[in-house]
Design a protein around this motif. Sequence first.
Motif, PDB file in Angstrom:
ATOM      1  N   LYS A  59     -76.341 -48.948  43.844  1.00  0.00           N
ATOM      2  CA  LYS A  59     -75.044 -48.556  43.869  1.00  0.00           C
ATOM      3  C   LYS A  59     -74.716 -47.184  44.452  1.00  0.00           C
ATOM      4  CE  LYS A  59     -73.839 -51.526  39.723  1.00  0.00           C
ATOM      5  NZ  LYS A  59     -73.171 -52.539  40.357  1.00  0.00           N
ATOM      6  N   PHE A  60     -75.894 -46.550  44.689  1.00  0.00           N
ATOM      7  CA  PHE A  60     -75.713 -45.186  45.370  1.00  0.00           C
ATOM      8  C   PHE A  60     -76.242 -45.012  46.546  1.00  0.00           C
ATOM      9  CE2 PHE A  60     -75.318 -44.084  40.957  1.00  0.00           C
ATOM     10  CZ  PHE A  60     -74.624 -42.958  40.652  1.00  0.00           C
ATOM     11  N   ASP A  61     -75.585 -44.652  47.610  1.00  0.00           N
ATOM     12  CA  ASP A  61     -76.314 -44.596  48.966  1.00  0.00           C
ATOM     13  C   ASP A  61     -77.155 -43.253  49.059  1.00  0.00           C
ATOM     14  OD1 ASP A  61     -74.621 -42.300  49.156  1.00  0.00           O
ATOM     15  OD2 ASP A  61     -73.388 -43.256  50.670  1.00  0.00           O
ATOM     16  N   ASN A  62     -77.207 -42.646  48.165  1.00  0.00           N
ATOM     17  CA  ASN A  62     -78.299 -41.390  48.071  1.00  0.00           C
ATOM     18  C   ASN A  62     -79.379 -41.499  47.153  1.00  0.00           C
ATOM     19  OD1 ASN A  62     -76.170 -40.799  46.183  1.00  0.00           O
ATOM     20  ND2 ASN A  62     -76.132 -38.759  45.985  1.00  0.00           N
ATOM     21  N   ILE A  63     -79.724 -42.393  46.730  1.00  0.00           N
ATOM     22  CA  ILE A  63     -80.992 -42.812  45.733  1.00  0.00           C
ATOM     23  C   ILE A  63     -81.657 -43.625  46.534  1.00  0.00           C
ATOM     24  CG2 ILE A  63     -82.053 -43.617  43.816  1.00  0.00           C
ATOM     25  CD1 ILE A  63     -79.323 -42.778  42.340  1.00  0.00           C
ATOM     26  N   GLU A  64     -83.280 -43.183  46.787  1.00  0.00           N
ATOM     27  CA  GLU A  64     -84.122 -44.270  47.218  1.00  0.00           C
ATOM     28  C   GLU A  64     -84.952 -44.377  46.052  1.00  0.00           C
ATOM     29  OE1 GLU A  64     -87.717 -43.310  50.261  1.00  0.00           O
ATOM     30  OE2 GLU A  64     -85.892 -43.113  51.032  1.00  0.00           O
ATOM     31  N   TRP A  65     -85.437 -45.890  45.852  1.00  0.00           N
ATOM     32  CA  TRP A  65     -85.993 -46.181  44.712  1.00  0.00           C
ATOM     33  C   TRP A  65     -87.135 -47.052  44.903  1.00  0.00           C
ATOM     34  CZ3 TRP A  65     -83.861 -45.441  40.060  1.00  0.00           C
ATOM     35  CH2 TRP A  65     -84.735 -45.758  38.909  1.00  0.00           C
ATOM     36  N   HIS A  66     -88.390 -46.632  44.429  1.00  0.00           N
ATOM     37  CA  HIS A  66     -89.632 -47.415  44.857  1.00  0.00           C
ATOM     38  C   HIS A  66     -90.088 -47.636  43.424  1.00  0.00           C
ATOM     39  CE1 HIS A  66     -89.874 -45.899  49.043  1.00  0.00           C
ATOM     40  NE2 HIS A  66     -89.286 -44.900  48.512  1.00  0.00           N
ATOM     41  N   ALA A  67     -90.171 -49.041  43.143  1.00  0.00           N
ATOM     42  CA  ALA A  67     -90.830 -49.694  41.906  1.00  0.00           C
ATOM     43  C   ALA A  67     -92.086 -50.262  42.328  1.00  0.00           C
ATOM     44  CB  ALA A  67     -90.023 -50.803  41.453  1.00  0.00           C
ATOM     45  N   LEU A  68     -93.040 -49.701  42.140  1.00  0.00           N
ATOM     46  CA  LEU A  68     -94.478 -49.781  42.543  1.00  0.00           C
ATOM     47  C   LEU A  68     -95.452 -50.103  41.552  1.00  0.00           C
ATOM     48  CD1 LEU A  68     -94.432 -47.027  45.396  1.00  0.00           C
ATOM     49  CD2 LEU A  68     -93.881 -49.482  45.683  1.00  0.00           C
ATOM     50  N   GLY A  69     -96.600 -50.201  41.819  1.00  0.00           N
ATOM     51  CA  GLY A  69     -97.672 -50.334  40.505  1.00  0.00           C
ATOM     52  C   GLY A  69     -98.182 -51.813  40.325  1.00  0.00           C
ATOM     53  N   ASP A  70     -99.029 -52.207  39.404  1.00  0.00           N
ATOM     54  CA  ASP A  70     -99.527 -53.242  39.270  1.00  0.00           C
ATOM     55  C   ASP A  70     -99.292 -53.773  37.769  1.00  0.00           C
ATOM     56  OD1 ASP A  70    -100.799 -53.410  41.823  1.00  0.00           O
ATOM     57  OD2 ASP A  70    -102.658 -52.278  41.021  1.00  0.00           O
ATOM     58  N   GLY A  71     -98.178 -53.007  37.026  1.00  0.00           N
ATOM     59  CA  GLY A  71     -97.817 -53.350  35.841  1.00  0.00           C
ATOM     60  C   GLY A  71     -98.616 -52.488  34.667  1.00  0.00           C
ATOM     61  N   PHE A  72     -98.495 -52.801  33.545  1.00  0.00           N
ATOM     62  CA  PHE A  72     -98.656 -52.117  32.466  1.00  0.00           C
ATOM     63  C   PHE A  72    -100.388 -51.999  32.534  1.00  0.00           C
ATOM     64  CE2 PHE A  72     -94.367 -52.948  31.407  1.00  0.00           C
ATOM     65  CZ  PHE A  72     -93.914 -51.643  31.158  1.00  0.00           C
ATOM     66  N   THR A  73    -101.083 -50.792  32.480  1.00  0.00           N
ATOM     67  CA  THR A  73    -102.544 -50.737  32.374  1.00  0.00           C
ATOM     68  C   THR A  73    -103.030 -51.128  31.382  1.00  0.00           C
ATOM     69  OG1 THR A  73    -102.180 -48.280  31.883  1.00  0.00           O
ATOM     70  CG2 THR A  73    -102.320 -48.721  34.368  1.00  0.00           C
ATOM     71  N   TRP A  74    -102.324 -51.323  30.129  1.00  0.00           N
ATOM     72  CA  TRP A  74    -103.257 -51.588  28.912  1.00  0.00           C
ATOM     73  C   TRP A  74    -103.351 -53.103  29.030  1.00  0.00           C
ATOM     74  CZ3 TRP A  74     -98.684 -48.869  28.942  1.00  0.00           C
ATOM     75  CH2 TRP A  74     -97.535 -49.667  28.657  1.00  0.00           C
ATOM     76  N   ASP A  75    -102.689 -53.738  30.042  1.00  0.00           N
ATOM     77  CA  ASP A  75    -102.946 -55.261  30.352  1.00  0.00           C
ATOM     78  C   ASP A  75    -104.065 -55.503  31.421  1.00  0.00           C
ATOM     79  OD1 ASP A  75    -101.434 -55.943  28.053  1.00  0.00           O
ATOM     80  OD2 ASP A  75     -99.574 -55.895  29.302  1.00  0.00           O
ATOM     81  N   THR A  76    -104.530 -54.539  32.007  1.00  0.00           N
ATOM     82  CA  THR A  76    -105.127 -54.600  33.177  1.00  0.00           C
ATOM     83  C   THR A  76    -106.528 -55.605  33.163  1.00  0.00           C
ATOM     84  OG1 THR A  76    -106.227 -53.413  35.057  1.00  0.00           O
ATOM     85  CG2 THR A  76    -106.823 -52.693  32.981  1.00  0.00           C
ATOM     86  N   LYS A  77    -106.473 -56.166  34.336  1.00  0.00           N
ATOM     87  CA  LYS A  77    -107.734 -57.167  34.460  1.00  0.00           C
ATOM     88  C   LYS A  77    -108.579 -56.569  35.645  1.00  0.00           C
ATOM     89  CE  LYS A  77    -105.790 -60.763  31.887  1.00  0.00           C
ATOM     90  NZ  LYS A  77    -104.819 -59.861  31.056  1.00  0.00           N
ATOM     91  N   ASN A  78    -108.108 -55.612  36.334  1.00  0.00           N
ATOM     92  CA  ASN A  78    -108.641 -55.249  37.432  1.00  0.00           C
ATOM     93  C   ASN A  78    -108.316 -53.660  37.462  1.00  0.00           C
ATOM     94  OD1 ASN A  78    -109.973 -54.485  40.051  1.00  0.00           O
ATOM     95  ND2 ASN A  78    -108.837 -56.343  40.932  1.00  0.00           N
ATOM     96  N   PRO A  79    -109.197 -52.637  36.687  1.00  0.00           N
ATOM     97  CA  PRO A  79    -109.314 -51.497  36.764  1.00  0.00           C
ATOM     98  C   PRO A  79    -109.360 -50.672  38.148  1.00  0.00           C
ATOM     99  CG  PRO A  79    -110.869 -51.725  35.497  1.00  0.00           C
ATOM    100  CD  PRO A  79    -110.409 -53.312  35.730  1.00  0.00           C
ATOM    101  N   GLU A  80    -110.174 -51.260  39.111  1.00  0.00           N
ATOM    102  CA  GLU A  80    -110.476 -50.674  40.275  1.00  0.00           C
ATOM    103  C   GLU A  80    -109.258 -50.836  41.086  1.00  0.00           C
ATOM    104  OE1 GLU A  80    -112.664 -53.055  38.935  1.00  0.00           O
ATOM    105  OE2 GLU A  80    -114.253 -51.219  38.186  1.00  0.00           O
ATOM    106  N   GLN A  81    -108.751 -51.817  41.042  1.00  0.00           N
ATOM    107  CA  GLN A  81    -107.226 -52.097  41.854  1.00  0.00           C
ATOM    108  C   GLN A  81    -106.216 -51.208  41.184  1.00  0.00           C
ATOM    109  OE1 GLN A  81    -106.485 -53.929  44.338  1.00  0.00           O
ATOM    110  NE2 GLN A  81    -104.500 -52.821  44.334  1.00  0.00           N
ATOM    111  N   ASP A  82    -106.189 -50.813  39.892  1.00  0.00           N
ATOM    112  CA  ASP A  82    -105.310 -49.935  39.412  1.00  0.00           C
ATOM    113  C   ASP A  82    -105.403 -48.610  39.958  1.00  0.00           C
ATOM    114  OD1 ASP A  82    -103.974 -52.100  38.075  1.00  0.00           O
ATOM    115  OD2 ASP A  82    -105.057 -51.490  35.883  1.00  0.00           O
ATOM    116  N   ILE A  83    -106.702 -48.200  40.078  1.00  0.00           N
ATOM    117  CA  ILE A  83    -106.906 -46.946  40.676  1.00  0.00           C
ATOM    118  C   ILE A  83    -106.371 -47.037  42.038  1.00  0.00           C
ATOM    119  CG2 ILE A  83    -108.828 -45.520  41.339  1.00  0.00           C
ATOM    120  CD1 ILE A  83    -110.245 -46.455  38.533  1.00  0.00           C
TER     121      ILE A  83
END
Length: 178
Positions: A59-83
């Motif tokens: 709703k703001f024209d002065n906020i840039e948002w980047h939701a990235l990542g592979d999800g919660f790391t404690w559930d990781t199936k691929n730590p190399e990919q998380d790195i």
Amino acid sequence: MKSRDKRQGIVLVHTGEGKGKSSSAFGVAFRAAGWGMKVCVIQFIKGKWKTGEERAAKKFDNIEWHALGDGFTWDTKNPEQDIKTSRGIWELCKEKVRSHEFDLLVFDEINYCSGYGWITGEEIAAFIREEKPKWMHMVLTGRGAAPEVIEVADTVTEMKMVKHAYESGISATQGIEF
């Protein structure tokens, strides 16, 4: 609002085991946006989640948002990919700082990545010391902030858990956790 040449940028760190680290950072982001500052939020963990804060930011024209990542790391199936993913997100963070486009940057959950050794605390602290413009504000969130990051910060808040709804069997709640 003070012009950049008259502003002292502040580095805030929100860490600890308690709830509220990201929520507090987003409050700062919305406050800064309300004052007309250009804001960039980069999330290291919650990549695929649909969140109220991201919806509000649109709703703001002065906020840039980047939701990235592979999800919660404690559930990781691929730590190399998380790195690999975390390193790529860190490169985006540095790019956004170097652009000098933003008055405030929020690096949400970066402290987790540091805690896992994917990005060292010294690497983060050195970048802040050497490359953050004097006028730029930053907020870094996540449990386990590295001592080097705490040292370079101007304000550090440790959230302490006293009680959490999750302990009573209440799962993450829309509008509260996301």
